[in-house]
Scaffold this motif. Structure first.
Motif, mmCIF file in Angstrom:
data_model
loop_
_atom_site.group_PDB
_atom_site.id
_atom_site.type_symbol
_atom_site.label_atom_id
_atom_site.label_comp_id
_atom_site.label_asym_id
_atom_site.label_seq_id
_atom_site.Cartn_x
_atom_site.Cartn_y
_atom_site.Cartn_z
ATOM 1 N N GLY A 1 0.812 -1.209 0.000
ATOM 2 C CA GLY A 1 0.000 0.000 0.000
ATOM 3 C C GLY A 1 0.844 1.257 0.000
ATOM 4 N N PRO A 2 0.198 2.416 0.028
ATOM 5 C CA PRO A 2 0.921 3.686 0.013
ATOM 6 C C PRO A 2 1.783 3.844 1.265
ATOM 7 C CG PRO A 2 -1.421 3.997 -0.455
ATOM 8 C CD PRO A 2 -1.260 2.594 0.025
ATOM 9 N N ASN A 3 2.994 4.308 1.091
ATOM 10 C CA ASN A 3 3.868 4.579 2.209
ATOM 11 C C ASN A 3 4.745 5.760 1.848
ATOM 12 O OD1 ASN A 3 4.686 3.938 4.872
ATOM 13 N ND2 ASN A 3 6.545 2.981 4.099
ATOM 14 N N ARG A 4 5.412 6.319 2.831
ATOM 15 C CA ARG A 4 6.289 7.455 2.555
ATOM 16 C C ARG A 4 7.405 7.047 1.610
ATOM 17 N NH1 ARG A 4 6.921 9.887 8.654
ATOM 18 N NH2 ARG A 4 4.698 10.153 9.034
ATOM 19 N N THR A 5 7.730 7.936 0.706
ATOM 20 C CA THR A 5 8.740 7.601 -0.280
ATOM 21 C C THR A 5 9.725 8.745 -0.467
ATOM 22 O OG1 THR A 5 7.420 8.460 -2.130
ATOM 23 C CG2 THR A 5 7.158 6.121 -1.574
ATOM 24 N N MET A 6 10.874 8.382 -0.977
ATOM 25 C CA MET A 6 11.822 9.306 -1.559
ATOM 26 C C MET A 6 11.943 8.904 -3.023
ATOM 27 S SD MET A 6 14.899 9.089 1.231
ATOM 28 C CE MET A 6 14.748 9.715 2.911
ATOM 29 N N HIS A 7 11.951 9.852 -3.931
ATOM 30 C CA HIS A 7 12.151 9.470 -5.318
ATOM 31 C C HIS A 7 13.037 10.482 -6.013
ATOM 32 C CE1 HIS A 7 8.465 11.943 -5.518
ATOM 33 N NE2 HIS A 7 8.856 12.277 -6.739
ATOM 34 N N LEU A 8 13.777 9.982 -6.989
ATOM 35 C CA LEU A 8 14.774 10.777 -7.678
ATOM 36 C C LEU A 8 14.164 11.523 -8.853
ATOM 37 C CD1 LEU A 8 17.682 8.156 -7.748
ATOM 38 C CD2 LEU A 8 17.223 9.923 -6.035
ATOM 39 N N HIS A 9 14.687 12.711 -9.116
ATOM 40 C CA HIS A 9 14.321 13.505 -10.281
ATOM 41 C C HIS A 9 15.557 13.677 -11.159
ATOM 42 C CE1 HIS A 9 10.622 15.658 -8.282
ATOM 43 N NE2 HIS A 9 10.430 14.374 -8.495
ATOM 44 N N LEU A 10 15.456 13.210 -12.385
ATOM 45 C CA LEU A 10 16.538 13.353 -13.356
ATOM 46 C C LEU A 10 16.228 14.519 -14.282
ATOM 47 C CD1 LEU A 10 17.025 9.582 -14.304
ATOM 48 C CD2 LEU A 10 18.023 10.866 -12.394
ATOM 49 N N CYS B 1 11.114 14.135 -1.284
ATOM 50 C CA CYS B 1 10.710 13.349 -0.125
ATOM 51 C C CYS B 1 9.338 13.768 0.376
ATOM 52 C CB CYS B 1 11.704 13.538 1.018
ATOM 53 S SG CYS B 1 13.437 13.284 0.594
ATOM 54 N N ASP B 2 8.636 12.810 0.963
ATOM 55 C CA ASP B 2 7.426 13.070 1.713
ATOM 56 C C ASP B 2 7.859 13.616 3.070
ATOM 57 O OD1 ASP B 2 4.702 12.957 1.542
ATOM 58 O OD2 ASP B 2 4.522 10.840 2.032
ATOM 59 N N GLY B 3 7.366 14.800 3.479
ATOM 60 C CA GLY B 3 7.771 15.281 4.787
ATOM 61 C C GLY B 3 7.329 16.696 5.083
ATOM 62 N N THR B 4 7.380 17.038 6.351
ATOM 63 C CA THR B 4 6.944 18.331 6.842
ATOM 64 C C THR B 4 8.059 19.366 6.734
ATOM 65 O OG1 THR B 4 7.701 17.839 9.086
ATOM 66 C CG2 THR B 4 5.439 17.185 8.511
ATOM 67 N N ARG B 5 7.686 20.629 6.958
ATOM 68 C CA ARG B 5 8.687 21.690 7.018
ATOM 69 C C ARG B 5 9.665 21.415 8.161
ATOM 70 N NH1 ARG B 5 9.403 26.677 9.720
ATOM 71 N NH2 ARG B 5 10.630 28.163 8.458
ATOM 72 N N GLU B 6 9.149 20.916 9.291
ATOM 73 C CA GLU B 6 10.012 20.650 10.442
ATOM 74 C C GLU B 6 11.134 19.693 10.085
ATOM 75 O OE1 GLU B 6 9.758 18.943 15.057
ATOM 76 O OE2 GLU B 6 8.084 18.671 13.672
ATOM 77 N N VAL B 7 10.822 18.669 9.307
ATOM 78 C CA VAL B 7 11.859 17.693 8.974
ATOM 79 C C VAL B 7 12.859 18.281 7.981
ATOM 80 C CG1 VAL B 7 10.970 16.383 6.979
ATOM 81 C CG2 VAL B 7 12.102 15.192 8.848
ATOM 82 N N GLY B 8 12.410 19.167 7.105
ATOM 83 C CA GLY B 8 13.345 19.853 6.229
ATOM 84 C C GLY B 8 14.326 20.709 7.009
ATOM 85 N N LEU B 9 13.827 21.415 8.027
ATOM 86 C CA LEU B 9 14.704 22.224 8.870
ATOM 87 C C LEU B 9 15.660 21.344 9.662
ATOM 88 C CD1 LEU B 9 12.143 24.868 10.219
ATOM 89 C CD2 LEU B 9 13.676 25.050 8.248
ATOM 90 N N PHE B 10 15.170 20.185 10.131
ATOM 91 C CA PHE B 10 16.043 19.248 10.848
ATOM 92 C C PHE B 10 17.206 18.813 9.967
ATOM 93 C CE2 PHE B 10 17.248 14.779 11.293
ATOM 94 C CZ PHE B 10 17.769 14.773 12.573
ATOM 95 N N TRP B 11 16.910 18.399 8.741
ATOM 96 C CA TRP B 11 17.983 17.902 7.871
ATOM 97 C C TRP B 11 18.912 19.012 7.425
ATOM 98 C CZ3 TRP B 11 19.791 13.348 7.932
ATOM 99 C CH2 TRP B 11 18.973 12.271 8.280
ATOM 100 N N SER B 12 18.412 20.232 7.339
ATOM 101 C CA SER B 12 19.305 21.355 7.044
ATOM 102 C C SER B 12 20.351 21.503 8.145
ATOM 103 C CB SER B 12 18.490 22.645 6.911
ATOM 104 O OG SER B 12 19.343 23.759 6.704
#
Length: 228
Positions: A52-61, A126-137
């Motif tokens: 079923g649907p789950n969080r994903t990361m996918h590449l853009h070429l 990536c699937d994710g919130t603004r908070e997680v983007g700030l975390f990874w930054s």
């Protein structure tokens, strides 16, 4: 970035041929080394199925022109990819494909300003919130290059591949993610790196058989800090 794969060698060969990279096998799986400006990709064995649907990361070429986009799609199909319907509209310029194990990726149309100058592997979306983007930054010490309408993106100070999070709604997490980040400890001190990431908002989960420490980011996505 690490992919779970039923056949890591086959999937690594597909992406090595797509990206023009060399394959390096190590104790952690099959690895396509990156650079300061391009993400490395690792493929590790797993029997887990996508349910079923789950969080994903996918590449853009990216594409240098319309013919280049068509050639990239043709190359991918010849290597074992397939077309994927994720609800894209006919007027949209990007083409959605799935690699030989069903992982989605997009071949972006020429003229996409957001990915200009990022190289062929332009983006990890990536699937994710603004908070997680700030975390990874903060975790990677990569500056924010986009922060608007709850969407975020970061990029190495050297340029290259962007990592972006699409903001809400975020797909509910139902199982372990099949794609995740894997980090080498800063300065070689694994515990110091784990402590730093926890102080930024990560949660420690467990220690693997190979000595890697598994953590979760603020959205609950697993990632690992290797032993060395």
């Amino acid at each position: 970035m690490t992919y779970d794969a039923h056949d890591p060698a086959r999937l690594a060969k597909f992406w090595a041929d797509m990206l023009g990279r060399q394959i390096a096998e190590d104790a952690h799986g099959v690895f396509l080394p990156g650079t300061d400006a391009q993400l490395g990709l690792r493929f590790v064995p797993s029997r887990a199925e996508q349910v079923g649907p789950n969080r994903t990361m996918h590449l853009h070429l990216t594409s240098a022109g319309q013919n280049d986009q068509h050639q990239t799609v043709a190359t991918a199909l010849n290597l074992g990819a397939g077309h994927l319907d994720v609800g894209q509209r006919p007027e949209e310029g990007h083409i959605v494909l799935a690699d030989p194990e069903g992982n989605a990726f997009c071949v972006i149309e020429h003229g996409n300003a957001f990915l200009a100058g990022c190289g062929f592997l332009g983006e990890l979306a990536c699937d994710g919130t603004r908070e997680v983007g700030l975390f990874w930054s903060r975790a990677l010490d990569w500056p924010l290059v986009w922060d608007q309408d709850q969407e975020t993106a970061i990029q190495s100070p050297h340029g290259g591949t962007k990592v972006a999070w699409g903001g809400p709604p975020v797909t509910p997490k139902k199982m372990r993610n099949r794609q995740r980040f894997e980090l080498a400890p800063v300065g070689g001190d694994q515990q110091a790196e784990v402590d730093r990431l926890v102080s930024l908002g990560a949660t420690q989960l467990e220690i693997g058989a190979d000595g890697a420490v598994e953590l979760a980011d603020p959205d609950g996505n697993e990632f690992r800090v290797t032993a060395k």
